[in-house]
Scaffold this motif. Structure first.
Motif, PDB file in Angstrom:
ATOM      1  N   VAL A  85       0.842  -1.196   0.000  1.00  0.00           N
ATOM      2  CA  VAL A  85       0.000   0.000   0.000  1.00  0.00           C
ATOM      3  C   VAL A  85       0.877   1.246   0.000  1.00  0.00           C
ATOM      4  O   VAL A  85       1.916   1.306   0.666  1.00  0.00           O
ATOM      5  N   GLN A  86       0.456   2.242  -0.742  1.00  0.00           N
ATOM      6  CA  GLN A  86       1.232   3.473  -0.823  1.00  0.00           C
ATOM      7  C   GLN A  86       1.057   4.284   0.443  1.00  0.00           C
ATOM      8  O   GLN A  86      -0.052   4.429   0.950  1.00  0.00           O
ATOM      9  N   ASN A  87       2.145   4.832   0.969  1.00  0.00           N
ATOM     10  CA  ASN A  87       2.014   5.621   2.194  1.00  0.00           C
ATOM     11  C   ASN A  87       2.045   7.110   1.875  1.00  0.00           C
ATOM     12  O   ASN A  87       2.045   7.539   0.730  1.00  0.00           O
ATOM     13  N   LYS A  88       2.095   7.903   2.934  1.00  0.00           N
ATOM     14  CA  LYS A  88       2.021   9.362   2.768  1.00  0.00           C
ATOM     15  C   LYS A  88       3.169   9.878   1.920  1.00  0.00           C
ATOM     16  O   LYS A  88       3.049  10.855   1.193  1.00  0.00           O
ATOM     17  N   LYS A  89       4.314   9.181   2.019  1.00  0.00           N
ATOM     18  CA  LYS A  89       5.490   9.642   1.295  1.00  0.00           C
ATOM     19  C   LYS A  89       5.413   9.290  -0.180  1.00  0.00           C
ATOM     20  O   LYS A  89       6.193   9.759  -0.978  1.00  0.00           O
ATOM     21  N   GLY A  90       4.496   8.382  -0.523  1.00  0.00           N
ATOM     22  CA  GLY A  90       4.390   7.996  -1.920  1.00  0.00           C
ATOM     23  C   GLY A  90       5.026   6.664  -2.223  1.00  0.00           C
ATOM     24  O   GLY A  90       4.929   6.156  -3.346  1.00  0.00           O
ATOM     25  N   GLU A  91       5.659   6.045  -1.221  1.00  0.00           N
ATOM     26  CA  GLU A  91       6.274   4.743  -1.469  1.00  0.00           C
ATOM     27  C   GLU A  91       5.219   3.654  -1.339  1.00  0.00           C
ATOM     28  O   GLU A  91       4.313   3.750  -0.518  1.00  0.00           O
ATOM     29  N   PHE A  92       5.398   2.575  -2.143  1.00  0.00           N
ATOM     30  CA  PHE A  92       4.527   1.413  -1.982  1.00  0.00           C
ATOM     31  C   PHE A  92       5.191   0.488  -0.980  1.00  0.00           C
ATOM     32  O   PHE A  92       6.250  -0.068  -1.254  1.00  0.00           O
ATOM     33  N   VAL A  93       4.581   0.330   0.166  1.00  0.00           N
ATOM     34  CA  VAL A  93       5.217  -0.373   1.274  1.00  0.00           C
ATOM     35  C   VAL A  93       4.538  -1.710   1.523  1.00  0.00           C
ATOM     36  O   VAL A  93       3.315  -1.795   1.617  1.00  0.00           O
ATOM     37  N   THR A  94       5.373  -2.757   1.638  1.00  0.00           N
ATOM     38  CA  THR A  94       4.853  -4.076   2.005  1.00  0.00           C
ATOM     39  C   THR A  94       4.841  -4.162   3.525  1.00  0.00           C
ATOM     40  O   THR A  94       5.802  -3.765   4.168  1.00  0.00           O
ATOM     41  N   PRO A  95       3.764  -4.678   4.102  1.00  0.00           N
ATOM     42  CA  PRO A  95       3.732  -4.760   5.556  1.00  0.00           C
ATOM     43  C   PRO A  95       4.761  -5.754   6.071  1.00  0.00           C
ATOM     44  O   PRO A  95       4.898  -6.853   5.558  1.00  0.00           O
ATOM     45  N   SER A  96       5.475  -5.341   7.088  1.00  0.00           N
ATOM     46  CA  SER A  96       6.440  -6.224   7.734  1.00  0.00           C
ATOM     47  C   SER A  96       6.727  -5.638   9.095  1.00  0.00           C
ATOM     48  O   SER A  96       6.273  -4.541   9.428  1.00  0.00           O
ATOM     49  N   LEU A  97       7.540  -6.357   9.880  1.00  0.00           N
ATOM     50  CA  LEU A  97       7.881  -5.849  11.202  1.00  0.00           C
ATOM     51  C   LEU A  97       8.567  -4.493  11.082  1.00  0.00           C
ATOM     52  O   LEU A  97       8.275  -3.546  11.803  1.00  0.00           O
ATOM     53  N   GLN A  98       9.485  -4.419  10.133  1.00  0.00           N
ATOM     54  CA  GLN A  98      10.279  -3.204  10.009  1.00  0.00           C
ATOM     55  C   GLN A  98       9.405  -2.012   9.629  1.00  0.00           C
ATOM     56  O   GLN A  98       9.500  -0.937  10.218  1.00  0.00           O
ATOM     57  N   THR A  99       8.531  -2.206   8.636  1.00  0.00           N
ATOM     58  CA  THR A  99       7.702  -1.083   8.205  1.00  0.00           C
ATOM     59  C   THR A  99       6.667  -0.736   9.265  1.00  0.00           C
ATOM     60  O   THR A  99       6.235   0.417   9.362  1.00  0.00           O
TER      61      THR A  99
END
Lengths: 288, 340, 349
Positions: C246-260
């Motif tokens: 899912v795209q976040n506020k910054k515009g990156e498409f982020v995969t859910p994980s512990l780190q994110t």
């Protein structure tokens, strides 16, 4: 002479054959699901029916390589059915005795019969909601006791009505003979009537127990569930039926497998109890 | 001998029956001693009768108490929504707007499908196990096997339905959709749980009820009726279809009512195969919801009195309908098996 | 016959009664050990079940039993007083806290943080489908109904999207996970905010399929082709589900994980009552939330030490388990504040 033995006209023959085929086909349709169910349960459940199942507690979801079983569910079902039987059997049998020996056709007895029939029509989920209001809220906790109570409410109408039928089948001549010999109501009822109706009462009790062992809806709001050993009657308790319900809707394959194994066990218990119930009255003809 | 005189005296105060049987001293032959007093006699018949009366009272109080409790909890919803509850469709927990229509619809439709499927099958089994169309030895095992279906717990039928039956009937549901789209009841794309599946599962569960009671009804019909048909030249099947079946019709109707009562209240099997979606759709291939399934899903977390009230209102209605259906059934079956 | 049957029945009754009478003292003895019963959210259920097992091995005298019945159920049973602690991903509102059993007071104990994935089951569509927050809002709001809708195709060039309807799967029960999900999507998509809004049990558009608990939604998505639902990360990973980036506020498409997850929660500030909801985090995976245990402020004297022991363990050793299941930990300063409140305000009746 040969006129007496004319063959059936073809239309009648066709009708006979067609009806026979239809009837047998429809009956096969009735039996196929049964065989399919038993077959599926056995084939999917027996491979997972390991020794662990009888000795281990359920493992947390997703944890692999950890022994997992449902010993607590077996104990829970046993304890709650025992509580239910302990509550409903004496009450139901005594009520049936009152209805058939003392009340007979009085207004009160008829009112009791009507209320018991109403109880038998209650959907099991409604019984669960009732037991939640009666025991879980006041005692402030989910408990095996509340589960047992809910099951006893399910068993009570079965035991009462079936026992009354069995008692009514005892010929009145026997009661009269007993009274003529000097026995009072108590002795007549216990020694003569109950003794004579005993197999029928045993059958109905066993059938009610089999039914209670398989019920799920009354337990989900009363005994809830537990992943631990049963600790006292005032804490939540696992049961085979709720385990099957919870683990069947789970995405974890290990839990699905436990659900099938539990299904094998539950079906085994229920079928065995049913067979036992019928074996008790095997020589009785009630019709024809 | 004297204590037994006292016993007779005590009892005769309570019942007329023993008075009629009280032996007069002159008629009594010299009897052998009666067995020693058991704790029952010491208890006294009055005590025994009293205990059984109390038991009956306690047993009768339970359904009464249940109705009171449910009615009390349902009051807020009955007061707010009244009868309109029955045909309102909106179920919005946040805004406390509750309407029962989707659940009533789901309960009725799934039960109707079940009855439609189970009635011919149940009657066929009843005919086979009571009339002389099969060798005698086969009748009891078949009747027993069919009754065994009734013994299988609902949650296990649901488990099997969800994991085995739905995938197995998937092609069939797809077939119905692709070839019969033009019929409104098949006009949506199926994907597993559906009203039809719930109906099938319920049908499997109620066949034993219909079969067992219809069998009793057939057995209760006088052999004279059949003999009369044979005397007039009917074949076995003609006699069954045109004589026995019509005679048993009201009893079979009673069996169907009883089975309907059972289907209406089924919870676990239905909730596992119906899809639990709050919609009304003419298509049987769409998922739906039923009153017991809704109760099972939402009662555990309903804390707003109006939400609980709406759920209890539904429960009350279900209870009343099941009761009415069972009452009709009992009357029909009893009249037929007594008169035959 | 008569004598045997009567004796048999009496023997049966007597043995049942004897059994009951002899077993009850045994139960009483076992019951000297304390049992804590908890119920609530399914979001942290895989984590709490591990907690329970670990805690039991370290503290044999105390047994904890946790049942995942949904955040709504957790709040209701906590209010009714039928459990010793509750659990909810939507914490409790002030109105809900007013209705708690006999005014025993409530302490909200944050225990973990987690991501809610957008999981799907579409044959031919690989994992990591890129979805903008607007797209997520329009899919779950009922505006986008097909997999090959231009809004989805635009961010996924080269992916073979089927020409099928998207079958949505949501929660059947009142759910904190739903709250976290709707909160995050509403914060970023005004369409979703207007149409559905933030709630534990919203009125969804277009009658989606439902599942009971996170487990139920996961199971339904796995069994239904062309379906999409929201499932917490641990359950989705353990069942090898495919989920979206899912795209976040910054515009990156982020995969859910512990780190994110941890990135997203790095900047949130916990207020005095520890109740905080992060709708649209500045970085990391955008659909994240905390989960809380609901603890009373008064307990019976025999249960109080066990409750304190349990909460302290959860906030110390328990936190070590969190990363193994991809749950975020509670920041250390917050833990200290919670423990202070635990000591100060949770008392015996």
């Amino acid at each position: 002479m040969s006129d007496l033995f004319a063959p059936l006209p073809p239309s009648k023959k066709l009708f006979n054959v067609a009806m026979s085929v239809t009837a047998f086909a429809l009956s096969a349709l009735a039996l196929i699901p049964l065989l399919a169910m038993l077959g599926a349960i056995l084939s999917k459940g027996v491979p997972h029916l390991t020794a662990d199942v009888f000795t281990q507690l359920p493992a947390p979801a997703g944890m692999k390589d950890v022994p997992s079983g449902f010993a607590n569910a077996i104990i829970g079902t046993g304890v709650m059915v025992a509580i239910a039987a302990g509550l409903s059997l004496p009450l139901g049998i005594l009520t049936a005795i009152y209805l058939s020996e003392f009340g007979k056709n009085s207004t009160f007895a008829n009112a009791v019969r009507m209320l018991v029939t109403i109880l038998s029509a209650a959907p099991s989920i409604v019984v669960g909601v009732f037991a939640y209001g009666v025991l879980v809220l006041p005692l402030k906790g989910f408990s095996a006791l509340a589960g047992g109570f809910a099951l006893s409410v399910i068993m009570l109408p079965i035991v009462t009505l079936a026992t009354e039928e069995s008692l009514k089948l005892v010929p009145n001549a026997q009661r009269l003979a007993s009274a003529a010999l000097g026995a009072g109501y108590g002795r007549t009822t216990l020694r003569i009537v109950l003794a004579r109706a005993f197999p029928g009462i045993l059958t109905s009790s066993l059938l009610a127990i089999a039914r209670a062992a398989g019920e799920t809806a009354p337990l989900i709001f009363t005994a809830l569930f537990s992943q631990n050993w049963l600790e006292g009657l005032l804490g939540p308790s696992a049961s085979l039926s709720v385990l099957i319900y919870n683990y069947a809707s789970s995405p974890f394959v290990d839990q699905n497998n436990l659900a099938w194994a539990a299904a094998v066990m539950l079906v085994g218990i229920v079928v065995f109890t049913n067979l036992l119930a019928r074996w008790v009255t095997r020589n009785r003809q009630t019709t024809r | 001998m004297r204590p037994y005189r006292a016993l007779y005296f005590f009892r005769s105060r309570l019942t007329q029956m023993t008075e009629a049987l009280e032996p007069t001293q002159s008629n009594l032959p010299q009897r052998s001693p009666v067995p020693t007093e058991s704790w029952v006699s010491q208890f006294g018949d009055g005590g025994f009768r009293g205990i059984s009366f109390l038991a009956a009272l306690l047993t009768a109080s339970i359904p009464f108490w249940m109705c009171v409790l449910i009615f009390k909890d349902a009051r807020p919803a009955i007061a707010k929504f009244g009868l309109a509850f029955l045909w309102t469709q909106e179920w919005n927990i946040d805004q406390s707007l509750f309407g029962a229509l989707p659940y009533i619809y789901g309960t009725l439709v799934s039960s109707a499908i079940a009855l439609f499927l189970a009635l011919p099958i149940g009657v066929a089994v009843a005919i086979i196990t009571s009339e002389k169309v099969l060798p005698e030895g086969l009748q009891t095992p078949i009747a027993f096997l069919v009754e065994l279906i009734a013994a299988i717990p609902s949650v296990i039928v649901g488990l099997w339905g969800r994991f085995i039956l739905i995938p197995a009937l998937e092609p069939f549901q797809q077939f119905l959709y692709s070839h019969f789209k033009w019929i409104p009841i098949f006009n949506t794309q199926p994907f597993g749980p559906s009203m039809l599946m719930a109906g099938v599962v319920l049908a499997i569960m109620i066949v034993p009820t219909i079969a067992a009671i219809s069998r009793e009804v057939f057995l209760a019909i006088s052999q004279d009726l059949r003999n009369g048909a044979f005397a007039l030249g009917a074949t076995q099947w003609e006699s069954i279809m045109f004589i026995t079946l019509p005679a048993a019709a009201s009893g079979i109707f009673g069996a169907a009512s009883l089975a309907l009562g059972r289907a209406l209240g089924e919870t676990m099997a239905v909730t596992m195969v119906i899809g639990n979606v709050n919609e009304i759709s003419t298509s049987l291939l769409n998922p739906g919801n039923s009153i017991p399934a809704l109760l099972a899903n939402q009662f555990g977390e309903a804390s707003d009195p109006l939400h609980i009230g709406a759920l209890m209102y539904l429960a009350l209605m279900l209870f009343l309908v099941t009761l009415a259906v069972n009452a009709i059934a009992a009357v029909l079956v009893r009249t037929l098996t007594r008169n035959a | 016959m008569g004598l045997n049957a009567i004796t048999a029945r009496r023997a049966f009754t007597v043995s049942v009664v004897t059994l009951a009478v002899s077993v009850t003292p045994l139960f009483a003895a076992i019951a000297q050990a304390v049992t804590l019963n908890g119920a609530g959210a399914t979001f942290p259920a895989p984590l709490y079940e591990r907690y329970v097992r670990e805690f039991k091995s370290k503290n044999p005298d105390t047994t904890v039993n946790y049942q995942a019945i949904g955040s709504g159920g957790g709040v209701k049973q906590f209010q009714a007083g039928s459990v010793d602690f509750g659990a909810s991903d939507s914490a409790m509102t002030d109105e809900q806290m007013e209705k708690v059993d006999r005014n025993r007071g409530t302490l909200l104990v944050p225990t973990a943080a987690g991501a809610v994935t957008v999981a799907y089951n579409a044959p031919g569509v690989p994992a990591g489908l890129k979805l903008t927050q607007a797209a997520v809002g329009e899919i779950f709001g009922g505006k986008i109904t097909k997999w090959n809708d231009p809004a989805i195709a635009k961010t996924n060039p080269g992916v073979n999207l089927p020409d099928q309807a998207i079958k949505l799967v949501v929660r059947a029960d009142g759910s904190g996970t739903t709250f976290v999900f709707t909160n995050a999507v509403s914060a970023a998509s005004s369409f979703f905010r207007g149409k559905i809004g933030v709630s534990t049990a919203p009125k969804w558009a277009a009658n989606p399929l439902t599942g009971k608990g996170n487990a139920g939604v996961a199971a339904t998505v796995l069994q239904t082709p062309n379906s999409m639902g929201y499932v917490e990360l641990a359950s989705a990973k353990q069942n090898n589900m495919t989920f979206a980036a899912v795209q976040n506020k910054k515009g990156e498409f982020v995969t859910p994980s512990l780190q994110t997850t941890n990135e997203a929660l790095a900047n949130i500030k916990f207020p005095a009552n520890f109740r905080v909801f992060e709708g649209n985090p500045a970085s990391g995976y955008p659909i994240v939330g905390m989960t809380w245990m609901l603890v009373y402020k008064t307990y019976e004297a025999d249960k109080l030490p066990a409750v304190k022991q349990w909460i302290k363990w959860v906030l110390s050793d328990g936190q070590k388990i969190n990363p193994t299941l991809d749950y975020g930990v509670v920041p250390e300063p917050v833990i200290q504040r919670v423990l202070q409140q635990l000591e100060a305000s949770v008392k015996a009746q």
